[in-house]
Design an enzyme around this catalytic site. Sequence first.
Site, PDB file in Angstrom:
ATOM      1  N   ASP A  30     -18.638 -28.732 -67.939  1.00 37.65           N
ATOM      2  CA  ASP A  30     -19.851 -27.902 -67.908  1.00 37.65           C
ATOM      3  C   ASP A  30     -20.565 -28.539 -69.220  1.00 37.65           C
ATOM      4  O   ASP A  30     -19.776 -28.893 -69.973  1.00 37.65           O
ATOM      5  CB  ASP A  30     -19.553 -26.513 -67.955  1.00 37.65           C
ATOM      6  CG  ASP A  30     -18.698 -26.234 -69.209  1.00 37.65           C
ATOM      7  OD1 ASP A  30     -19.353 -25.710 -70.281  1.00 37.65           O
ATOM      8  OD2 ASP A  30     -17.596 -26.022 -68.975  1.00 37.65           O
ATOM      9  N   GLU A 121     -19.499 -13.720 -72.828  1.00 35.27           N
ATOM     10  CA  GLU A 121     -18.403 -14.027 -73.944  1.00 35.27           C
ATOM     11  C   GLU A 121     -18.779 -13.458 -75.325  1.00 35.27           C
ATOM     12  O   GLU A 121     -19.636 -12.719 -75.461  1.00 35.27           O
ATOM     13  CB  GLU A 121     -18.126 -15.458 -73.928  1.00 35.27           C
ATOM     14  CG  GLU A 121     -19.202 -16.284 -74.283  1.00 35.27           C
ATOM     15  CD  GLU A 121     -18.956 -17.579 -74.493  1.00 35.27           C
ATOM     16  OE1 GLU A 121     -18.050 -18.039 -75.420  1.00 35.27           O
ATOM     17  OE2 GLU A 121     -19.196 -18.778 -73.541  1.00 35.27           O
TER      18      GLU A 121
END
Length: 232
Positions: A30, A121
């Site tokens: 990613d 997150e």
Amino acid sequence: MLLLLLPLLALSALSAPLLQKRVTGIPGLDVSSYQGAVDWATVAANGAKFAFIKATEGTDYVNPDFSQQYEGSYDAGLIRGAYHFAHPDSSTGAAQANYFLANGGGWSADGKTLPGMLDIEYNPSGATCYGLSTSAMVSWLSSFSSTYEAATGRYPIIYTTTDWWSTCTGGSSAFAANSPLFVAAYNTEGPGTLPAGWSYYSFWQWADSGTFPGDQDVWNGSQAGLEAMATG
């Protein structure tokens, strides 16, 4: 994706190629604007089969390199997906899902595009849980998820860590039935205990550097299974 606040000393003592070989699964990566323009032909030649590309953050940021990264990975033969970095303190889940959808986060059943991923997150600039209670966080996630599903017919992939999920959602198991899990845990032995509700992970981010640009990921299944997730 932001660096996770986890120890990396064990990783620094080992070479990236060795780490890549020790982790089982279909390899991928990613990236965000931090990587800039990516040489996707080399990434594909080195074995990557999928890539997640940062598209948006909150409701006021679009990755300036998104087009090169998203279209470039597709053109190189990778299965690609977009992701959104959540800021639950700045606007509703529905507002951020719509912003994501309007700026590259959609899904199409072309066999090469994964459903969008929600990166939820640690807060990079404030309270770990963005000032939300566990019940408010679950409501925010539900708002994002239902809005995305209504627009695309697919539930978003959820990227998180077990610690953050336990702390900030109270260990909610409300999303495991619909959303594939993308778990982050930096080691080479396995992701360890998963967030509440999920009995298996679909993707695992195991390092922040290695063979590929950006973060190093694996798909927990076969190539055919990865293609089936893209197809829907």
